[in-house]
Design a protein around this motif. Structure first.
Motif, PDB file in Angstrom:
ATOM      1  N   LYS A  27       1.611  15.869 -10.183  1.00  0.00           N
ATOM      2  CA  LYS A  27       2.598  16.689  -9.472  1.00  0.00           C
ATOM      3  C   LYS A  27       1.964  17.509  -8.351  1.00  0.00           C
ATOM      4  CE  LYS A  27       5.473  17.011 -13.637  1.00  0.00           C
ATOM      5  NZ  LYS A  27       6.103  17.903 -14.636  1.00  0.00           N
ATOM      6  N   ASN A  28       0.946  16.930  -7.725  1.00  0.00           N
ATOM      7  CA  ASN A  28       0.328  17.631  -6.606  1.00  0.00           C
ATOM      8  C   ASN A  28       0.523  16.900  -5.287  1.00  0.00           C
ATOM      9  OD1 ASN A  28      -1.600  15.540  -6.585  1.00  0.00           O
ATOM     10  ND2 ASN A  28      -3.004  16.693  -7.907  1.00  0.00           N
ATOM     11  N   SER A  29       1.406  15.880  -5.275  1.00  0.00           N
ATOM     12  CA  SER A  29       1.632  15.148  -4.045  1.00  0.00           C
ATOM     13  C   SER A  29       2.983  14.452  -4.071  1.00  0.00           C
ATOM     14  CB  SER A  29       0.532  14.102  -3.843  1.00  0.00           C
ATOM     15  OG  SER A  29       0.728  13.384  -2.653  1.00  0.00           O
ATOM     16  N   ARG A  30       3.689  14.494  -2.936  1.00  0.00           N
ATOM     17  CA  ARG A  30       4.896  13.689  -2.766  1.00  0.00           C
ATOM     18  C   ARG A  30       4.476  12.335  -2.208  1.00  0.00           C
ATOM     19  NH1 ARG A  30       6.904  18.879  -1.619  1.00  0.00           N
ATOM     20  NH2 ARG A  30       8.689  19.427  -2.909  1.00  0.00           N
ATOM     21  N   LEU A  31       5.067  11.279  -2.756  1.00  0.00           N
ATOM     22  CA  LEU A  31       4.620   9.929  -2.434  1.00  0.00           C
ATOM     23  C   LEU A  31       5.402   9.283  -1.307  1.00  0.00           C
ATOM     24  CD1 LEU A  31       4.110   8.651  -6.088  1.00  0.00           C
ATOM     25  CD2 LEU A  31       2.494   9.840  -4.594  1.00  0.00           C
ATOM     26  N   GLY A  32       6.611   9.743  -1.064  1.00  0.00           N
ATOM     27  CA  GLY A  32       7.430   9.147  -0.022  1.00  0.00           C
ATOM     28  C   GLY A  32       8.735   9.894   0.107  1.00  0.00           C
ATOM     29  N   PRO A  33       9.519   9.551   1.102  1.00  0.00           N
ATOM     30  CA  PRO A  33      10.802  10.234   1.314  1.00  0.00           C
ATOM     31  C   PRO A  33      11.848   9.755   0.324  1.00  0.00           C
ATOM     32  CG  PRO A  33      10.510   8.509   2.939  1.00  0.00           C
ATOM     33  CD  PRO A  33       9.227   8.578   2.168  1.00  0.00           C
ATOM     34  N   PRO A  34      12.914  10.517   0.124  1.00  0.00           N
ATOM     35  CA  PRO A  34      14.005  10.067  -0.749  1.00  0.00           C
ATOM     36  C   PRO A  34      14.512   8.687  -0.320  1.00  0.00           C
ATOM     37  CG  PRO A  34      14.313  12.364  -0.150  1.00  0.00           C
ATOM     38  CD  PRO A  34      13.175  11.868   0.677  1.00  0.00           C
ATOM     39  N   GLY A  35      14.795   7.862  -1.317  1.00  0.00           N
ATOM     40  CA  GLY A  35      15.310   6.528  -1.044  1.00  0.00           C
ATOM     41  C   GLY A  35      14.264   5.487  -0.741  1.00  0.00           C
ATOM     42  N   SER A  36      12.975   5.846  -0.835  1.00  0.00           N
ATOM     43  CA  SER A  36      11.919   4.897  -0.479  1.00  0.00           C
ATOM     44  C   SER A  36      11.492   4.005  -1.636  1.00  0.00           C
ATOM     45  CB  SER A  36      10.703   5.633   0.070  1.00  0.00           C
ATOM     46  OG  SER A  36      10.200   6.565  -0.874  1.00  0.00           O
ATOM     47  N   VAL A  37      12.005   4.257  -2.849  1.00  0.00           N
ATOM     48  CA  VAL A  37      11.585   3.479  -4.019  1.00  0.00           C
ATOM     49  C   VAL A  37      12.442   2.223  -4.156  1.00  0.00           C
ATOM     50  CG1 VAL A  37      11.269   3.468  -6.519  1.00  0.00           C
ATOM     51  CG2 VAL A  37      10.779   5.552  -5.203  1.00  0.00           C
ATOM     52  N   VAL A  38      11.784   1.079  -4.327  1.00  0.00           N
ATOM     53  CA  VAL A  38      12.446  -0.192  -4.616  1.00  0.00           C
ATOM     54  C   VAL A  38      11.897  -0.704  -5.939  1.00  0.00           C
ATOM     55  CG1 VAL A  38      12.683  -2.608  -3.895  1.00  0.00           C
ATOM     56  CG2 VAL A  38      12.861  -0.769  -2.214  1.00  0.00           C
ATOM     57  N   ALA A  39      12.785  -1.161  -6.825  1.00  0.00           N
ATOM     58  CA  ALA A  39      12.375  -1.569  -8.176  1.00  0.00           C
ATOM     59  C   ALA A  39      12.873  -2.979  -8.475  1.00  0.00           C
ATOM     60  CB  ALA A  39      12.911  -0.582  -9.208  1.00  0.00           C
ATOM     61  N   PRO A  40      12.156  -4.013  -8.050  1.00  0.00           N
ATOM     62  CA  PRO A  40      12.578  -5.385  -8.334  1.00  0.00           C
ATOM     63  C   PRO A  40      12.546  -5.669  -9.835  1.00  0.00           C
ATOM     64  CG  PRO A  40      10.364  -5.351  -7.424  1.00  0.00           C
ATOM     65  CD  PRO A  40      10.892  -3.962  -7.291  1.00  0.00           C
ATOM     66  N   ALA A  41      13.513  -6.460 -10.287  1.00  0.00           N
ATOM     67  CA  ALA A  41      13.621  -6.762 -11.717  1.00  0.00           C
ATOM     68  C   ALA A  41      12.883  -8.029 -12.102  1.00  0.00           C
ATOM     69  CB  ALA A  41      15.094  -6.881 -12.120  1.00  0.00           C
ATOM     70  N   THR A  42      12.573  -8.894 -11.119  1.00  0.00           N
ATOM     71  CA  THR A  42      11.902 -10.161 -11.400  1.00  0.00           C
ATOM     72  C   THR A  42      10.865 -10.440 -10.324  1.00  0.00           C
ATOM     73  OG1 THR A  42      13.446 -11.491 -10.098  1.00  0.00           O
ATOM     74  CG2 THR A  42      14.034 -11.093 -12.422  1.00  0.00           C
ATOM     75  N   GLU A  43       9.984 -11.371 -10.629  1.00  0.00           N
ATOM     76  CA  GLU A  43       9.002 -11.790  -9.632  1.00  0.00           C
ATOM     77  C   GLU A  43       9.709 -12.371  -8.407  1.00  0.00           C
ATOM     78  OE1 GLU A  43       5.796 -15.386  -9.219  1.00  0.00           O
ATOM     79  OE2 GLU A  43       5.688 -14.199 -11.065  1.00  0.00           O
TER      80      GLU A  43
END
Length: 460
Positions: A27-43
């Motif tokens: 919890k010492n760093s923000r990794l990216g802006p809101p909405g930047s996370v993508v979570a693919p369900a399959t290869e």
């Protein structure tokens, strides 16, 4: 590189409604802006995303690395959450294949259930993902093994253009893929060599640190697995030496249902040392947060006892709590001289320490960017804990900066998944295969999609 004041960053307050995946574990760093996370369900979804999109991409894994290793550029880029691509894929009698985002704890649990272990001994905690452990050089202890990546037989990756590549141990690029800093592609599967589990008895003792320079290498040459904690202020060391258990010890262990067997006799000779360290920890952290976990990490050195169990029961028993952890690998042949320098520096400065110096040694690693590449290595670990308000004490910050300079001057190579001041290191001089790694990167990711500000400055 320019010196950064963020080498040991303070914790930042959380924002209401913030996606927790946008913070690293400490919890010492923000990794990216809101909405930047993508979570693919399959290869297939992952391949499609990479082949039809552009922009920089970083994998967040379990988010246990410093934020600069994971984060993408402000306002652009994608953070890949691959937690849905986790679990056992296949196994044979002597191999297991897991998805890259499988937590190490799940890998170890599967192996233990069928009476097996990896060739590599574990690190202290197992919350990190398999891919993250490989990519940053997670390691255990013992000169007969090296980093966890050393147990990898093959690695499957999705490249920047969405194509899939397989790397076997005999592939010329395998030493780059073994420890890639997340800069070559997305690790989606790892096949590991498994072997029959060994039951160890770990003998714990407190010794005077006066002869630590001479004893450290001897302990490691004469025992299978060794870990030591050095309290410089009190000139004491708690050392664990683990070797194969006797038949009687194994019988007692099995009779207990395979639970860690604690032997009857406890040793209280370090209790005063522990209390001294706890006083400094309490004073500097002004009300430790996280349910007092930092305090618990220190109190475990009190009233210690010998134990018998498998390698994960004996060594993988850490308490995960946010901290600044600096770990530098030194060639084992030079470790004694470094210990002497730290002793002299400590005697002059008398720094306040929250935790003993952690000493773990490993054998050589094939990985081109491994801190133990091609040499027996002693890792020196240093921990400073956060106060409840997220700050680091001035004493703690100064201690880390000073001791890191000592080790950097001795040719130390920092652990990639922990904290370090990159301005102290001449990377091509430290790593003979640095340019070879860069060539592999140019071949696999010519557009540098998997770069961020930190890795771009590092590798460009």
């Amino acid at each position: 590189m320019a010196i950064t004041r963020l080498a040991y960053p303070r914790q930042e307050p959380e924002l209401t409604g913030e996606d927790t995946r946008l913070r690293n574990w400490a919890k010492n760093s923000r990794l990216g802006p809101p909405g930047s996370v993508v979570a693919p369900a399959t290869e297939a979804e992952l391949c499609d995303f990479l082949s039809t999109s552009d922009g920089q991409v970083r994998m967040i894994g379990s988010r246990m690395s410093p934020g600069r290793m994971i984060q993408v550029a402000n306002g652009s880029g994608t953070l890949l959450d691959l937690s849905k691509l986790s679990g056992l894929i296949s196994s044979t009698d002597d191999t297991v294949t897991f998805a890259g985002s499988t937590p190490l704890a799940d890998v170890y649990a599967f192996l233990s259930a069928r009476g097996q272990m990896l060739d590599a001994s574990p690190g202290v905690i197992a919350e990190q993902t398999l891919a993250g452990a490989l990519s940053t050089g997670t390691h255990g202890q013992g000169l007969q093994q090296s980093s966890i990546a050393g147990a990898a037989l093959s690695i499957r990756m999705v490249l920047a253009d969405g194509t899939v590549a397989e790397f076997e141990r005999d592939h010329p690029d395998f030493p780059a893929v073994q420890l890639s800093l997340g800069s070559l592609g997305v690790i989606i599967a790892v096949t590991l060599r498994a072997r029959e589990s060994v039951i160890y008895t770990c003998v714990k003792k407190a010794v005077d640190a006066d002869n630590l320079e001479a004893h450290l290498e001897t302990w490691n040459r004469e025992n299978v697995l060794v870990k030591a904690w050095w309290f410089p202020q009190e000139s004491q060391v708690q050392v664990w030496t683990a070797n194969e258990a006797t038949d009687d010890e194994v019988l007692r262990y099995r009779a207990g249902g395979g639970e860690l067997l604690e032997h009857a006799t406890t040793n209280a000779t370090m209790n005063n040392t522990v209390e001294s360290t706890l006083r400094q920890l309490r004073d500097d952290t002004r009300g430790v947060a996280d349910d007092g976990k930092p305090l618990r990490t220190v109190t475990r050195f009190r009233d210690f006892t010998d134990v018998t169990g498998d390698v994960y029961q004996v060594f993988c028993r850490g308490i995960a709590t946010p901290q600044i952890n600096v770990e530098i690998g030194i060639p084992l042949v030079r470790a004694g001289g470094v210990i002497k320098k730290i002793k002299d520096w400590h005697a002059e400065i008398r720094p306040r320490m929250h935790y003993p110096v952690i000493l773990r040694c490993t054998g050589p690693s094939d990985g081109w960017l491994s801190p133990s590449h091609d040499q027996d290595t002693c890792y020196f670990g240093f921990v400073v804990y956060y106060a409840a308000d997220g700050s680091l004490s001035e004493e703690g910050d100064s201690f880390l900066r000073a001791v890191e300079r000592v080790l950097a001057e001795e040719g130390g190579r920092p652990h990639w998944g922990k904290y370090f001041d990159e301005s102290l290191y001449d990377w091509p001089a430290l790593y003979p295969q640095w340019e070879a790694f860069r060539r592999v990167r140019e071949a696999l990711d010519p557009q540098h999609r998997f770069a961020n500000a930190f890795t771009a400055a590092l590798l460009n």
